[in-house]
Design a protein around this motif. Structure first.
Motif, PDB file in Angstrom:
ATOM      1  N   LEU A 144      13.902   7.982  -9.168  1.00  0.00           N
ATOM      2  CA  LEU A 144      12.784   7.003  -9.148  1.00  0.00           C
ATOM      3  C   LEU A 144      13.426   5.757  -9.632  1.00  0.00           C
ATOM      4  O   LEU A 144      13.170   4.705  -9.092  1.00  0.00           O
ATOM      5  N   ALA A 145      13.843   5.902 -11.136  1.00  0.00           N
ATOM      6  CA  ALA A 145      14.278   4.440 -11.696  1.00  0.00           C
ATOM      7  C   ALA A 145      15.392   3.851 -10.683  1.00  0.00           C
ATOM      8  O   ALA A 145      15.201   2.341 -10.564  1.00  0.00           O
ATOM      9  N   ALA A 146      16.463   4.269 -10.178  1.00  0.00           N
ATOM     10  CA  ALA A 146      17.352   3.647  -9.388  1.00  0.00           C
ATOM     11  C   ALA A 146      16.753   3.114  -8.068  1.00  0.00           C
ATOM     12  O   ALA A 146      17.055   2.115  -7.631  1.00  0.00           O
ATOM     13  N   ALA A 147      15.797   3.821  -7.384  1.00  0.00           N
ATOM     14  CA  ALA A 147      15.069   3.651  -6.276  1.00  0.00           C
ATOM     15  C   ALA A 147      14.374   2.339  -6.398  1.00  0.00           C
ATOM     16  O   ALA A 147      14.467   1.388  -5.709  1.00  0.00           O
ATOM     17  N   LEU A 148      13.578   2.192  -7.647  1.00  0.00           N
ATOM     18  CA  LEU A 148      12.870   1.054  -7.661  1.00  0.00           C
ATOM     19  C   LEU A 148      13.740  -0.258  -8.149  1.00  0.00           C
ATOM     20  O   LEU A 148      13.407  -1.300  -7.614  1.00  0.00           O
ATOM     21  N   ALA A 149      14.707   0.035  -9.028  1.00  0.00           N
ATOM     22  CA  ALA A 149      15.745  -0.965  -9.005  1.00  0.00           C
ATOM     23  C   ALA A 149      16.286  -1.233  -7.838  1.00  0.00           C
ATOM     24  O   ALA A 149      16.483  -2.641  -7.795  1.00  0.00           O
ATOM     25  N   ALA A 150      16.716  -0.686  -6.807  1.00  0.00           N
ATOM     26  CA  ALA A 150      17.223  -0.891  -5.542  1.00  0.00           C
ATOM     27  C   ALA A 150      16.114  -1.924  -4.864  1.00  0.00           C
ATOM     28  O   ALA A 150      16.570  -3.011  -4.382  1.00  0.00           O
ATOM     29  N   VAL A 151      14.904  -1.569  -4.915  1.00  0.00           N
ATOM     30  CA  VAL A 151      14.038  -2.157  -4.276  1.00  0.00           C
ATOM     31  C   VAL A 151      13.833  -3.737  -4.917  1.00  0.00           C
ATOM     32  O   VAL A 151      13.827  -4.772  -3.975  1.00  0.00           O
ATOM     33  N   ASP A 152      13.809  -3.806  -6.271  1.00  0.00           N
ATOM     34  CA  ASP A 152      13.694  -5.028  -6.780  1.00  0.00           C
ATOM     35  C   ASP A 152      14.965  -5.728  -6.492  1.00  0.00           C
ATOM     36  O   ASP A 152      14.726  -7.244  -6.429  1.00  0.00           O
ATOM     37  N   GLN A 153      16.043  -5.182  -6.479  1.00  0.00           N
ATOM     38  CA  GLN A 153      17.406  -6.219  -6.430  1.00  0.00           C
ATOM     39  C   GLN A 153      17.445  -6.761  -5.016  1.00  0.00           C
ATOM     40  O   GLN A 153      17.936  -7.949  -4.691  1.00  0.00           O
ATOM     41  N   LEU A 172      11.152 -11.167   9.073  1.00  0.00           N
ATOM     42  CA  LEU A 172      10.827  -9.627   9.014  1.00  0.00           C
ATOM     43  C   LEU A 172      11.049  -9.429   7.403  1.00  0.00           C
ATOM     44  O   LEU A 172      10.287  -8.538   7.046  1.00  0.00           O
ATOM     45  N   ALA A 173      11.613 -10.250   6.639  1.00  0.00           N
ATOM     46  CA  ALA A 173      11.763 -10.071   5.187  1.00  0.00           C
ATOM     47  C   ALA A 173      10.399 -10.207   4.571  1.00  0.00           C
ATOM     48  O   ALA A 173      10.069  -9.316   3.512  1.00  0.00           O
ATOM     49  N   ASP A 174       9.373 -10.957   5.070  1.00  0.00           N
ATOM     50  CA  ASP A 174       8.057 -11.105   4.633  1.00  0.00           C
ATOM     51  C   ASP A 174       7.312  -9.920   4.915  1.00  0.00           C
ATOM     52  O   ASP A 174       6.529  -9.618   4.146  1.00  0.00           O
ATOM     53  N   GLU A 175       7.493  -9.219   5.949  1.00  0.00           N
ATOM     54  CA  GLU A 175       6.963  -7.984   6.415  1.00  0.00           C
ATOM     55  C   GLU A 175       7.230  -7.056   5.424  1.00  0.00           C
ATOM     56  O   GLU A 175       6.459  -6.205   4.733  1.00  0.00           O
ATOM     57  N   TRP A 176       8.568  -6.935   5.226  1.00  0.00           N
ATOM     58  CA  TRP A 176       9.083  -5.921   4.237  1.00  0.00           C
ATOM     59  C   TRP A 176       8.597  -6.064   2.866  1.00  0.00           C
ATOM     60  O   TRP A 176       8.135  -5.268   2.093  1.00  0.00           O
ATOM     61  N   LEU A 177       8.477  -7.299   2.475  1.00  0.00           N
ATOM     62  CA  LEU A 177       8.038  -7.653   0.822  1.00  0.00           C
ATOM     63  C   LEU A 177       6.592  -7.314   0.802  1.00  0.00           C
ATOM     64  O   LEU A 177       5.897  -7.161  -0.118  1.00  0.00           O
ATOM     65  N   GLY A 178       5.795  -7.119   1.836  1.00  0.00           N
ATOM     66  CA  GLY A 178       4.303  -6.897   1.946  1.00  0.00           C
ATOM     67  C   GLY A 178       4.102  -5.363   1.966  1.00  0.00           C
ATOM     68  O   GLY A 178       3.084  -4.868   1.531  1.00  0.00           O
ATOM     69  N   LEU A 179       5.349  -4.497   2.115  1.00  0.00           N
ATOM     70  CA  LEU A 179       5.018  -3.190   2.047  1.00  0.00           C
ATOM     71  C   LEU A 179       5.150  -2.571   0.767  1.00  0.00           C
ATOM     72  O   LEU A 179       5.458  -3.235  -0.322  1.00  0.00           O
ATOM     73  N   ASP A 180       4.510  -1.434   0.536  1.00  0.00           N
ATOM     74  CA  ASP A 180       4.586  -0.664  -0.490  1.00  0.00           C
ATOM     75  C   ASP A 180       6.103  -0.240  -0.959  1.00  0.00           C
ATOM     76  O   ASP A 180       6.862  -0.158  -0.295  1.00  0.00           O
ATOM     77  N   PRO A 181       6.387  -0.099  -2.344  1.00  0.00           N
ATOM     78  CA  PRO A 181       7.733   0.391  -2.660  1.00  0.00           C
ATOM     79  C   PRO A 181       8.275   1.493  -2.014  1.00  0.00           C
ATOM     80  O   PRO A 181       9.411   1.629  -1.661  1.00  0.00           O
ATOM     81  N   PHE A 192       6.467   8.031  -5.673  1.00  0.00           N
ATOM     82  CA  PHE A 192       6.446   6.540  -6.181  1.00  0.00           C
ATOM     83  C   PHE A 192       5.218   6.468  -6.808  1.00  0.00           C
ATOM     84  O   PHE A 192       4.165   6.831  -6.565  1.00  0.00           O
ATOM     85  N   PRO A 193       5.383   5.828  -8.069  1.00  0.00           N
ATOM     86  CA  PRO A 193       4.177   5.376  -8.695  1.00  0.00           C
ATOM     87  C   PRO A 193       3.159   4.506  -8.092  1.00  0.00           C
ATOM     88  O   PRO A 193       3.312   3.882  -7.108  1.00  0.00           O
ATOM     89  N   THR A 194       1.455   4.738  -8.184  1.00  0.00           N
ATOM     90  CA  THR A 194       0.879   3.926  -7.650  1.00  0.00           C
ATOM     91  C   THR A 194       0.925   2.543  -8.062  1.00  0.00           C
ATOM     92  O   THR A 194       0.907   2.133  -9.173  1.00  0.00           O
ATOM     93  N   PRO A 195       0.937   1.580  -6.917  1.00  0.00           N
ATOM     94  CA  PRO A 195       1.133   0.486  -7.409  1.00  0.00           C
ATOM     95  C   PRO A 195       0.059  -0.336  -8.437  1.00  0.00           C
ATOM     96  O   PRO A 195      -1.357   0.128  -7.996  1.00  0.00           O
ATOM     97  N   THR A 196       0.336  -1.149  -9.237  1.00  0.00           N
ATOM     98  CA  THR A 196      -0.851  -1.675 -10.265  1.00  0.00           C
ATOM     99  C   THR A 196      -1.159  -2.837  -9.780  1.00  0.00           C
ATOM    100  O   THR A 196      -0.438  -3.752  -9.368  1.00  0.00           O
ATOM    101  N   HIS A 197      -2.426  -3.401  -9.958  1.00  0.00           N
ATOM    102  CA  HIS A 197      -3.163  -4.114  -9.317  1.00  0.00           C
ATOM    103  C   HIS A 197      -3.785  -5.249 -10.480  1.00  0.00           C
ATOM    104  O   HIS A 197      -4.206  -6.231 -10.314  1.00  0.00           O
TER     105      HIS A 197
END
Length: 716
Positions: free
Chosen positions: A254-263, A329-338, A463-468
């Protein structure tokens, strides 16, 4: 007969190139096309290849019992292998159990020489049969059917055939063994009808082991089987054993997956403000890779992978071959959950034909030069990557292996290991390395996340529930525990600067970041209200002071268009600006106590004033303050149309333009499109949601047509 919905969905998952087919009838025709079936078959394992060849030898249709008789199956793998071929649309099944019939949709077969064998005796000419019988010591007589029976009777005695072969000269025996073991056709140039009597292949022809057709000499199937020995059968071996070790503990990835999404998100944001320059020859050069790696604070190998994945997912695109920028499409991708963002990246990685971190073609020593990212090119890396992951799935959870340990099993699962031998080992290594960056692999084993994705299980719950909500600190930092929701991330990015992202993400507020939010049109009260809404506790007093202080100064200087005009309510401020040496490029000249003229346009004037520590705002022609939302480059990109299994099952009218266009886009066949009463003979067409693009031979140019307005299209 149309496929059931579940079988069709499984087929399209395995062969997504067929997803654009609009009807069941068109799908059936494409499944029978050898040029589409061969790549699919070669992507499967060695046992699938053996069963496919056995079916071809049996005439393209056989019962399971007949296949079992032809093959040696100590591991009882025949049933599973047939099911795999069916799941890929390479055979159809009638009935079940041992009495079921297996049919190939390719009557002529897909193998030039199944099992490395030549044509059977029945396909030879009468003259060839007579030559063979005579060479093997018989006396040919009668019609072809009688000579065929004679030849079959002679080669049925394998011991006698092998005894005659042993008496041949050494060079002839070596060639004989090579042809019998899998290379049944040998080419030998003969000029002006002469015959090289001393050549080994001539000796083999005289001895009746091969027949000649021009420059080609071929060993018949029955002769090769006699030489291979009595009882020879192709063996279904299953995957070779993989040496593995027990890992210290299960890895969730999970940590690597979240880091990949962030990067990847950071890469997209970087291209939105600072497009990545491309080389004249195409792709991103070493110097630019270093710049991007430094900006993202990641290794260069990771940058190359993120570039390839973002490009393959259409999150970035090339602008005129000069720079890479973010897409719509990047804007659509950025609006998705992790979880959804991660899955999109993984699917792009699985489909990618090249190895991002070892970007060579790899087919021979001459093609081992690395190519610049992010453009795709054909190589065996994609097949080897997918095969390596299939091998890892067979290991018990918590057990891992090395690239060297995986290679034999990967070679059993894909012929690409042999075809791309110079780079095969490095391709396996690259697959593990890239899998670790994505959270799919760790220490040579699938992570829990990677296994769940490959098994088709849902990963959203992992994946952890997104924090609001955000915790606002007195030191002007904002801390979000876990994964921030996309909307919260967008808000904080607009008014604060991201400092770190790990198990908790940290943003910091500053005069510059708050001014950025006010420049985008937010008011001080609006910003404080939004902060109060997302804050876990009350907004700290230092942050309130910061926002109100920046708001008090914000707009003290105003810029409007003329050449440009700078205004301020305080005459002393105009005097200060005109006398500041750092602003001398503006050549400010006071024409009134609160008005000065600038020599530069408004945008450049604003930029220089802000660099000098001021907080100017732009003024619209009507005198109101003009909001300045962040400028991000976004290239327009349309998503690929999603396939609909239900639509394919319901079918469409055969022969319609929509069907012809879909077939041409899948097969690459040329198509004739009638547009404005003129025919366009086009090739290499691509379909998007609303257009058809391709090269027109009649016009000698690329064309793009609106799909809805194409009333006539047909295959030539």
């Amino acid at each position: 007969m149309p496929l059931p919905a579940a079988d069709l969905a499984r087929l399209l998952r395995n062969r997504p190139e067929l997803a654009a087919v609009p009807s069941a009838e068109a799908l059936e025709r494409l499944l029978a096309a050898p040029e589409l079936a061969v790549p699919a078959l070669l992507a499967l394992d060695a046992d699938c290849h053996l069963v496919s060849q056995a079916l071809q030898i049996l005439g393209g249709e056989a019962g399971r019992a007949a296949l079992a008789e032809l093959l040696h199956d100590p591991g009882d793998r025949l049933g599973e292998t047939i099911e795999t071929l069916a799941a890929w649309g390479l055979v159809t099944l009638d009935g079940g159990g041992d009495g079921g019939t297996v049919r190939s949709p390719h009557p002529q077969g897909l193998w030039a020489n199944p099992f490395g064998l030549g044509r059977p005796l029945r396909e030879l000419t009468a003259e060839d049969l007579k030559s063979l019988v005579k060479g093997l010591g018989g006396r040919p007589k009668g019609r072809k059917s009688e000579v065929l029976a004679q030849a079959a009777e002679i080669v049925r005695d394998g011991r006698a055939v092998r005894s005659r072969a042993a008496a041949l000269p050494r060079e002839a025996v070596a060639l004989l063994e090579s042809m019998a073991d899998g290379q049944p056709v040998f080419q030998h140039a003969v000029w002006y009808g002469t015959v090289d009597a001393d050549h080994p292949v001539t000796r083999l022809a005289e001895a009746g082991f091969v027949v000649r057709d021009g420059w080609e000499y071929e060993m018949p199937m029955e002769v090769a089987l006699a030489l291979r020995g009595d009882g020879w059968k192709p063996e279904l071996t299953g995957q070779p054993d993989v040496p593995s070790v027990e890992l210290t503990g299960p890895a969730d990835g999970l940590a690597a997956a979240l880091a990949a999404v962030d990067q990847v998100e950071a890469l997209i944001e970087l291209t939105g403000t600072q497009p990545i320059a491309e080389l004249k020859a195409g792709g991103v050069g070493a110097r630019e890779l270093k710049r991007v790696a430094k900006a993202l604070d990641v290794p260069e190998q990771a940058v190359v992978l993120w570039l390839d994945l973002a490009f393959g997912t259409d999150l970035i695109a090339s602008e005129a071959g000069e720079r890479l920028a973010g897409t719509t499409l990047a804007d659509e991708w950025l609006g998705l959950d992790p979880a959804s963002r991660w899955q999109a990246l993984v699917e792009s990685w699985l489909a990618m034909p090249q190895a991002a971190t070892f970007r060579v073609t790899g087919c021979c020593e001459e093609h081992m030069t690395p190519q610049a990212p992010p453009y795709q090119f054909e190589s065996g890396a994609g097949e080897i990557r997918r095969a390596a992951l299939r091998v890892l799935r067979t290991l018990s959870p918590g057990r891992g292996s090395s690239p060297e340990g995986l290679l034999p099993a990967v070679g059993w699962r894909t012929r690409a290991v042999k075809e791309f031998a110079p780079a095969a080992a490095e391709f396996v290594t690259a697959a593990l390395r890239e899998g670790e960056l994505l959270g799919m692999v760790q220490e040579g084993a699938l992570t829990e996340l990677g296994r769940a994705h490959l098994d088709g299980a849902g990963v959203a719950g992992r994946f952890p529930t997104p924090t609001h909500t955000v915790t606002l600190q007195n030191d002007l930092t904002a801390i979000v525990s876990g994964v921030p929701a996309p909307q919260l991330t967008a808000f904080l990015n607009g008014c604060a600067d991201l400092e770190s992202r790990d198990r908790a993400s940290v943003w910091r507020f500053s005069h510059k970041s708050v001014r950025r939010a006010l420049d985008a049109g937010t008011t001080a009260d609006g910003l404080l209200d939004e902060l109060a809404r997302v804050a876990a506790k009350a907004v700290p007093q230092p942050l309130r002071y910061l926002v109100t202080d920046v708001a008090r100064r914000h707009g003290a200087v105003r810029v409007t268009s003329a050449a440009s005009v700078v205004t301020a309510e305080d005459p002393a401020l105009i005097t200060e600006l005109c006398g500041t040496r750092a602003l001398r490029k503006l050549a400010l000249r006071a024409i009134a106590p609160t008005v000065a003229l600038s020599a530069l346009p408004p945008d450049e004037t604003l930029q220089l004033l802000r660099q000098g520590g001021h907080a100017p705002v732009a003024v619209a022609p009507d005198g109101t303050i003009k909001a300045e939302p962040p400028q991000r480059r976004r290239l327009p990109v349309e998503p690929d149309p999603a396939w609909d299994a239900t639509a394919i099952l319901q079918g469409g009218e055969p022969g319609t333009p929509a069907e012809a266009l879909s077939v041409a886009s899948v097969t690459g066949e040329p198509i004739v499109i009638v547009w404005q009463r003129r025919e366009h003979y086009m090739e290499d067409i691509e379909l998007t949601r609303g257009t058809v693009s391709g090269y027109c031979h009649d016009c000698g140019a690329e064309h793009t047509f609106q799909r809805a307005r194409i009333k006539e299209a047909h295959l030539p």
